[in-house]
Write a protein that holds these residues in place. Structure first.
Motif, PDB file in Angstrom:
ATOM      1  N   THR A  20       0.991  -0.906   0.017  1.00 26.29           N
ATOM      2  CA  THR A  20      -0.009   0.194   0.059  1.00 26.29           C
ATOM      3  C   THR A  20       0.915   1.273  -0.063  1.00 26.29           C
ATOM      4  OG1 THR A  20      -1.636  -1.167   1.001  1.00 26.29           O
ATOM      5  CG2 THR A  20      -1.706   1.247   1.320  1.00 26.29           C
ATOM      6  N   GLU A  21       0.288   2.211  -0.621  1.00 29.69           N
ATOM      7  CA  GLU A  21       0.874   3.626  -1.096  1.00 29.69           C
ATOM      8  C   GLU A  21      -0.212   4.525  -0.681  1.00 29.69           C
ATOM      9  OE1 GLU A  21       4.022   4.369  -3.799  1.00 29.69           O
ATOM     10  OE2 GLU A  21       4.700   2.254  -3.652  1.00 29.69           O
ATOM     11  N   ILE A  22       0.166   5.649  -0.200  1.00 27.58           N
ATOM     12  CA  ILE A  22      -0.802   6.984   0.082  1.00 27.58           C
ATOM     13  C   ILE A  22      -0.219   7.982  -0.858  1.00 27.58           C
ATOM     14  CG2 ILE A  22      -1.708   8.432   1.513  1.00 27.58           C
ATOM     15  CD1 ILE A  22      -1.106   6.477   3.800  1.00 27.58           C
ATOM     16  N   TYR A  23      -1.153   8.334  -1.719  1.00 21.67           N
ATOM     17  CA  TYR A  23      -0.982   9.631  -2.464  1.00 21.67           C
ATOM     18  C   TYR A  23      -1.955  10.663  -2.000  1.00 21.67           C
ATOM     19  CZ  TYR A  23       1.215   6.126  -5.573  1.00 21.67           C
ATOM     20  OH  TYR A  23       1.824   4.996  -5.892  1.00 21.67           O
ATOM     21  N   VAL A  24      -1.200  11.904  -1.754  1.00 22.97           N
ATOM     22  CA  VAL A  24      -1.953  13.251  -1.333  1.00 22.97           C
ATOM     23  C   VAL A  24      -1.705  14.278  -2.486  1.00 22.97           C
ATOM     24  CG1 VAL A  24      -1.745  14.745   0.407  1.00 22.97           C
ATOM     25  CG2 VAL A  24      -0.970  12.359   0.959  1.00 22.97           C
ATOM     26  N   ASP A  25      -2.988  14.647  -2.676  1.00 20.11           N
ATOM     27  CA  ASP A  25      -3.180  15.778  -3.706  1.00 20.11           C
ATOM     28  C   ASP A  25      -2.769  17.046  -2.775  1.00 20.11           C
ATOM     29  OD1 ASP A  25      -3.851  17.725  -5.585  1.00 20.11           O
ATOM     30  OD2 ASP A  25      -5.815  17.014  -5.839  1.00 20.11           O
ATOM     31  N   ALA A  26      -1.583  17.345  -2.725  1.00 18.55           N
ATOM     32  CA  ALA A  26      -1.123  18.151  -1.757  1.00 18.55           C
ATOM     33  C   ALA A  26      -1.230  19.678  -1.265  1.00 18.55           C
ATOM     34  CB  ALA A  26       0.474  17.860  -1.209  1.00 18.55           C
ATOM     35  N   ASP A  27      -1.496  20.313  -2.570  1.00 16.20           N
ATOM     36  CA  ASP A  27      -1.563  21.629  -2.718  1.00 16.20           C
ATOM     37  C   ASP A  27      -2.204  22.426  -1.746  1.00 16.20           C
ATOM     38  OD1 ASP A  27       0.832  22.552  -4.573  1.00 16.20           O
ATOM     39  OD2 ASP A  27      -0.525  21.806  -6.095  1.00 16.20           O
ATOM     40  N   VAL A  51       4.626   4.198   2.396  1.00 16.02           N
ATOM     41  CA  VAL A  51       5.002   5.147   1.721  1.00 16.02           C
ATOM     42  C   VAL A  51       4.259   6.312   1.392  1.00 16.02           C
ATOM     43  CG1 VAL A  51       6.240   5.995  -0.713  1.00 16.02           C
ATOM     44  CG2 VAL A  51       7.079   3.776   0.563  1.00 16.02           C
ATOM     45  N   MET A  52       4.286   7.685   1.298  1.00 15.69           N
ATOM     46  CA  MET A  52       3.514   8.614   1.403  1.00 15.69           C
ATOM     47  C   MET A  52       4.084   9.657   0.341  1.00 15.69           C
ATOM     48  SD  MET A  52       2.416  11.440   4.291  1.00 15.69           S
ATOM     49  CE  MET A  52       1.673  13.180   3.835  1.00 15.69           C
ATOM     50  N   HIS A  53       3.218   9.885  -0.588  1.00 15.31           N
ATOM     51  CA  HIS A  53       3.626  10.719  -1.621  1.00 15.31           C
ATOM     52  C   HIS A  53       2.785  12.036  -1.623  1.00 15.31           C
ATOM     53  CE1 HIS A  53       5.719   7.391  -3.908  1.00 15.31           C
ATOM     54  NE2 HIS A  53       4.492   6.646  -3.410  1.00 15.31           N
ATOM     55  N   LEU A  54       3.658  13.185  -1.314  1.00 14.38           N
ATOM     56  CA  LEU A  54       2.944  14.679  -1.279  1.00 14.38           C
ATOM     57  C   LEU A  54       3.277  14.976  -2.695  1.00 14.38           C
ATOM     58  CD1 LEU A  54       4.407  15.706   2.062  1.00 14.38           C
ATOM     59  CD2 LEU A  54       2.013  15.698   1.507  1.00 14.38           C
ATOM     60  N   VAL A  55       1.999  15.269  -3.672  1.00 20.76           N
ATOM     61  CA  VAL A  55       2.229  15.403  -4.850  1.00 20.76           C
ATOM     62  C   VAL A  55       1.616  16.749  -5.213  1.00 20.76           C
ATOM     63  CG1 VAL A  55       1.484  15.056  -7.149  1.00 20.76           C
ATOM     64  CG2 VAL A  55       1.806  13.093  -5.496  1.00 20.76           C
ATOM     65  N   SER A  56       2.495  17.848  -5.709  1.00 21.46           N
ATOM     66  CA  SER A  56       2.032  19.242  -5.978  1.00 21.46           C
ATOM     67  C   SER A  56       2.910  19.795  -6.872  1.00 21.46           C
ATOM     68  CB  SER A  56       2.400  20.058  -4.503  1.00 21.46           C
ATOM     69  OG  SER A  56       3.739  19.996  -4.265  1.00 21.46           O
ATOM     70  N   ASN A  57       2.391  21.303  -7.061  1.00 23.48           N
ATOM     71  CA  ASN A  57       3.045  21.981  -8.353  1.00 23.48           C
ATOM     72  C   ASN A  57       4.343  22.630  -7.653  1.00 23.48           C
ATOM     73  OD1 ASN A  57      -0.215  22.006  -9.077  1.00 23.48           O
ATOM     74  ND2 ASN A  57       1.295  21.111 -10.902  1.00 23.48           N
ATOM     75  N   SER A  58       4.160  22.924  -6.337  1.00 26.68           N
ATOM     76  CA  SER A  58       5.227  23.821  -5.755  1.00 26.68           C
ATOM     77  C   SER A  58       6.141  23.096  -4.618  1.00 26.68           C
ATOM     78  CB  SER A  58       4.446  25.145  -5.212  1.00 26.68           C
ATOM     79  OG  SER A  58       3.664  24.661  -3.998  1.00 26.68           O
ATOM     80  N   ASN A  78      12.670  11.565   6.411  1.00 28.65           N
ATOM     81  CA  ASN A  78      12.329  10.147   6.547  1.00 28.65           C
ATOM     82  C   ASN A  78      11.947   9.625   4.915  1.00 28.65           C
ATOM     83  OD1 ASN A  78      10.479   7.651   6.491  1.00 28.65           O
ATOM     84  ND2 ASN A  78      10.215   8.151   8.661  1.00 28.65           N
ATOM     85  N   PRO A  79      12.645   8.413   4.756  1.00 42.15           N
ATOM     86  CA  PRO A  79      12.494   7.923   3.283  1.00 42.15           C
ATOM     87  C   PRO A  79      11.122   7.352   2.992  1.00 42.15           C
ATOM     88  CG  PRO A  79      13.860   6.490   4.513  1.00 42.15           C
ATOM     89  CD  PRO A  79      13.469   7.577   5.407  1.00 42.15           C
ATOM     90  N   ASN A  94       8.260  13.985  -1.505  1.00 39.52           N
ATOM     91  CA  ASN A  94       7.863  14.933  -1.953  1.00 39.52           C
ATOM     92  C   ASN A  94       7.967  15.147  -3.703  1.00 39.52           C
ATOM     93  OD1 ASN A  94       7.040  17.465  -2.358  1.00 39.52           O
ATOM     94  ND2 ASN A  94       8.741  18.666  -1.232  1.00 39.52           N
ATOM     95  N   VAL A  95       6.828  15.076  -4.273  1.00 37.79           N
ATOM     96  CA  VAL A  95       6.743  14.851  -5.719  1.00 37.79           C
ATOM     97  C   VAL A  95       6.478  16.265  -6.120  1.00 37.79           C
ATOM     98  CG1 VAL A  95       5.922  13.586  -7.421  1.00 37.79           C
ATOM     99  CG2 VAL A  95       6.400  12.503  -5.323  1.00 37.79           C
ATOM    100  N   VAL A  96       7.302  16.937  -6.943  1.00 35.58           N
ATOM    101  CA  VAL A  96       7.010  18.145  -7.431  1.00 35.58           C
ATOM    102  C   VAL A  96       6.748  17.979  -9.084  1.00 35.58           C
ATOM    103  CG1 VAL A  96       7.617  20.388  -8.102  1.00 35.58           C
ATOM    104  CG2 VAL A  96       8.257  19.441  -5.694  1.00 35.58           C
ATOM    105  N   VAL A  97       5.757  18.316  -9.600  1.00 33.14           N
ATOM    106  CA  VAL A  97       5.346  18.060 -10.936  1.00 33.14           C
ATOM    107  C   VAL A  97       5.230  19.537 -11.526  1.00 33.14           C
ATOM    108  CG1 VAL A  97       3.840  16.230 -10.663  1.00 33.14           C
ATOM    109  CG2 VAL A  97       2.778  18.204 -10.337  1.00 33.14           C
ATOM    110  N   SER A  98       5.015  19.372 -13.056  1.00 35.99           N
ATOM    111  CA  SER A  98       4.919  20.839 -13.625  1.00 35.99           C
ATOM    112  C   SER A  98       3.681  21.724 -13.346  1.00 35.99           C
ATOM    113  CB  SER A  98       4.990  20.458 -15.159  1.00 35.99           C
ATOM    114  OG  SER A  98       3.810  20.025 -15.533  1.00 35.99           O
ATOM    115  N   ASP A  99       3.648  22.797 -13.766  1.00 34.86           N
ATOM    116  CA  ASP A  99       2.511  23.699 -13.130  1.00 34.86           C
ATOM    117  C   ASP A  99       1.290  23.493 -14.453  1.00 34.86           C
ATOM    118  OD1 ASP A  99       3.701  24.875 -15.344  1.00 34.86           O
ATOM    119  OD2 ASP A  99       3.628  26.941 -14.234  1.00 34.86           O
TER     120      ASP A  99
END
Length: 149
Positions: A2-9, A27-34, A41-42, A46-51
């Protein structure tokens, strides 16, 4: 696994998600544009995607699968993640389900039209301590359910 994906903005419960993820070693993925302050902690990524419009949503949908948990207020993203087999929670703890997503999409469209007509002027009720508590309970239930898959 299991992984957790967060629409973090605009997520008001990032700290709560992190506590649960670390407790269960998920594993927790904080996904954002900024981006956000990085964790040492591994398990916290922190996942930064394009705008580009929907870049964060697309990144999450490409990865979310059965057994994963997605946290978002975005009803369209919730719909896409449910179709991928993931569990989806809003930050108030309300789960999006196959049975509820159609109504949620219809209400989103209606609210959008009412805002465009000037009938709705505020953003709704403020996020409360009760919302935070409901979210923690719902996330714990989602993790327990995911562990059984």
């Amino acid at each position: 696994m299991t992984e957790i994906y967060v629409d973090a903005d605009a997520c008001p419960v990032k700290a709560e998600i992190e506590r649960v993820a670390l407790r269960h070693e998920i594993v927790m993925h904080l996904v954002s544009n900024s981006g956000f302050r990085s964790s040492h902690n591994p398990l916290i990524r922190n996942v930064v995607v394009s705008d580009k419009f929907d870049a964060a949503d697309d990144w999450i949908v490409e990865r979310a699968k059965v057994g994963d948990i997605v946290i978002t207020t975005d009803i369209q993203l919730a719909d896409r993640c449910l179709k991928a087999g993931a569990q989806v929670l809003g930050p108030t703890g309300k789960p999006f389900t196959e049975n509820s997503i159609g109504t949620a999409l219809a209400m989103r469209e209606l609210s959008s039209q009412l805002r465009d007509m000037g009938e709705i002027k505020d953003g709704g009720p403020a996020f409360s301590a009760a919302d935070r508590s409901r979210f923690l309970n719902a996330l714990e239930l989602a993790v327990q359910k995911a562990k059984k898959l």
